[in-house]
Scaffold this motif. Sequence first.
Motif, mmCIF file in Angstrom:
data_model
loop_
_atom_site.group_PDB
_atom_site.id
_atom_site.type_symbol
_atom_site.label_atom_id
_atom_site.label_comp_id
_atom_site.label_asym_id
_atom_site.label_seq_id
_atom_site.Cartn_x
_atom_site.Cartn_y
_atom_site.Cartn_z
ATOM 1 N N PHE A 40 -5.588 -28.892 30.040
ATOM 2 C CA PHE A 40 -5.661 -27.304 29.645
ATOM 3 C C PHE A 40 -6.558 -26.891 30.067
ATOM 4 N N SER A 41 -6.888 -25.732 30.480
ATOM 5 C CA SER A 41 -7.817 -25.073 31.525
ATOM 6 C C SER A 41 -8.651 -23.995 30.366
ATOM 7 N N LEU A 42 -9.646 -24.781 29.991
ATOM 8 C CA LEU A 42 -10.608 -23.989 28.948
ATOM 9 C C LEU A 42 -11.472 -22.519 29.845
ATOM 10 N N VAL A 43 -10.725 -21.257 29.718
ATOM 11 C CA VAL A 43 -10.896 -19.666 30.604
ATOM 12 C C VAL A 43 -11.724 -19.359 29.731
ATOM 13 N N LYS A 44 -12.091 -19.324 28.367
ATOM 14 C CA LYS A 44 -13.545 -18.557 27.699
ATOM 15 C C LYS A 44 -12.641 -19.549 26.105
ATOM 16 N N ALA A 45 -14.240 -18.856 25.206
ATOM 17 C CA ALA A 45 -14.702 -19.291 23.839
ATOM 18 C C ALA A 45 -15.099 -18.144 23.277
ATOM 19 N N VAL A 46 -14.887 -17.648 22.282
ATOM 20 C CA VAL A 46 -15.345 -16.135 21.806
ATOM 21 C C VAL A 46 -15.029 -16.427 20.180
ATOM 22 N N ASP A 47 -15.989 -15.635 19.862
ATOM 23 C CA ASP A 47 -16.059 -15.576 18.001
ATOM 24 C C ASP A 47 -15.872 -14.695 17.182
ATOM 25 N N SER A 48 -15.031 -13.541 18.211
ATOM 26 C CA SER A 48 -14.046 -12.444 16.952
ATOM 27 C C SER A 48 -13.157 -12.243 18.399
ATOM 28 N N VAL A 50 -12.394 -9.086 18.944
ATOM 29 C CA VAL A 50 -12.772 -8.067 20.021
ATOM 30 C C VAL A 50 -12.985 -8.625 20.949
ATOM 31 N N GLY A 51 -13.951 -9.387 20.763
ATOM 32 C CA GLY A 51 -14.464 -10.625 22.244
ATOM 33 C C GLY A 51 -13.413 -11.070 22.741
ATOM 34 N N ALA A 52 -12.369 -11.718 22.356
ATOM 35 C CA ALA A 52 -10.898 -11.762 22.974
ATOM 36 C C ALA A 52 -10.134 -11.159 23.773
ATOM 37 N N LEU A 53 -10.150 -9.793 22.698
ATOM 38 C CA LEU A 53 -9.585 -8.417 23.367
ATOM 39 C C LEU A 53 -10.085 -8.157 24.450
ATOM 40 N N GLN A 54 -11.158 -7.801 25.266
ATOM 41 C CA GLN A 54 -12.696 -7.887 26.243
ATOM 42 C C GLN A 54 -12.738 -8.546 26.906
ATOM 43 N N THR A 57 -9.521 -8.792 29.694
ATOM 44 C CA THR A 57 -9.254 -7.793 29.677
ATOM 45 C C THR A 57 -9.371 -7.738 31.282
ATOM 46 N N ASP A 58 -10.524 -9.165 31.389
ATOM 47 C CA ASP A 58 -11.437 -10.103 32.399
ATOM 48 C C ASP A 58 -10.121 -11.397 32.865
ATOM 49 N N VAL A 59 -9.891 -11.835 32.624
ATOM 50 C CA VAL A 59 -9.206 -13.127 32.640
ATOM 51 C C VAL A 59 -7.787 -13.073 32.895
ATOM 52 N N GLN A 60 -6.926 -14.087 33.002
ATOM 53 C CA GLN A 60 -5.659 -14.076 32.695
ATOM 54 C C GLN A 60 -5.698 -15.996 31.964
ATOM 55 N N VAL A 61 -4.732 -16.015 30.643
ATOM 56 C CA VAL A 61 -5.022 -16.943 30.407
ATOM 57 C C VAL A 61 -3.077 -16.901 29.852
#
Length: 229
Positions: A40-48, A50-54, A57-61
């Motif tokens: 696995f490559s952890l691209v982002k860890a977000v707490d909401s 809304v944060g996930a949708l934002q 828009t910038d990264v590919q997962v």
Amino acid sequence: MTTSNEGPKPAPERLRLILVDDDEVVLEALAELFEGHPDFSLVKAVDSGVGALQALTDVQVDMALIDVDMPGLDGIETTRRIRKLLPEVTVVIYTNFEHEGSLDRAISVGARGFLTKDMPFDALTYGLKQIHAGTFVMGTRPMEILVDFFSNHPGKAELDFRQGLDQLPEHLMTVLDELIKGHPNKVIADRLGLADITVRGYVSNLLSRTGCKNRAELASRAARAVYRR
């Protein structure tokens, strides 16, 4: 002695993952476990949500692992929006399932698996890989919820399907038992002492007999029909 002109095989690409959970402790613990994981490559860890949708828009997962119970944009609505905007992203629900009604809602908006927070990390990563490969995987608690619900509210389709399962020969029922646990063909072959080609034939036979289009549908419908060994 024979030689090969083939060079070394490239390492398999790691699955790009985003984690979404409003519990800071859970989020940080998961992020630490996934960082450096070979698959696995952890691209982002977000707490909401809304944060996930934002972030998306910038990264590919490839996958999104999302908690259900979040303030504001909850996991169900987040899943629905991700599936609508980015249908190629595999969304997996990761939760305690304290609110049982979230299961059917998550299914309806396109979640591809349901893994629980009490799972060992190895089981979690194995489940994620199986889900990304196309297998519909549920943890023990989500499976119990489905079984309990459809046991008490079976429709005609579920009753017909259950009757079809009751008529399966023993060798196909044994393979189905392994298949609904999320095991791939090779694992099923090893566990049952069968050849890979034999298992492939049995799975094709199961799909033909039940009218299912793929393994994920078969596993899901088997759970809903209260398939029990």
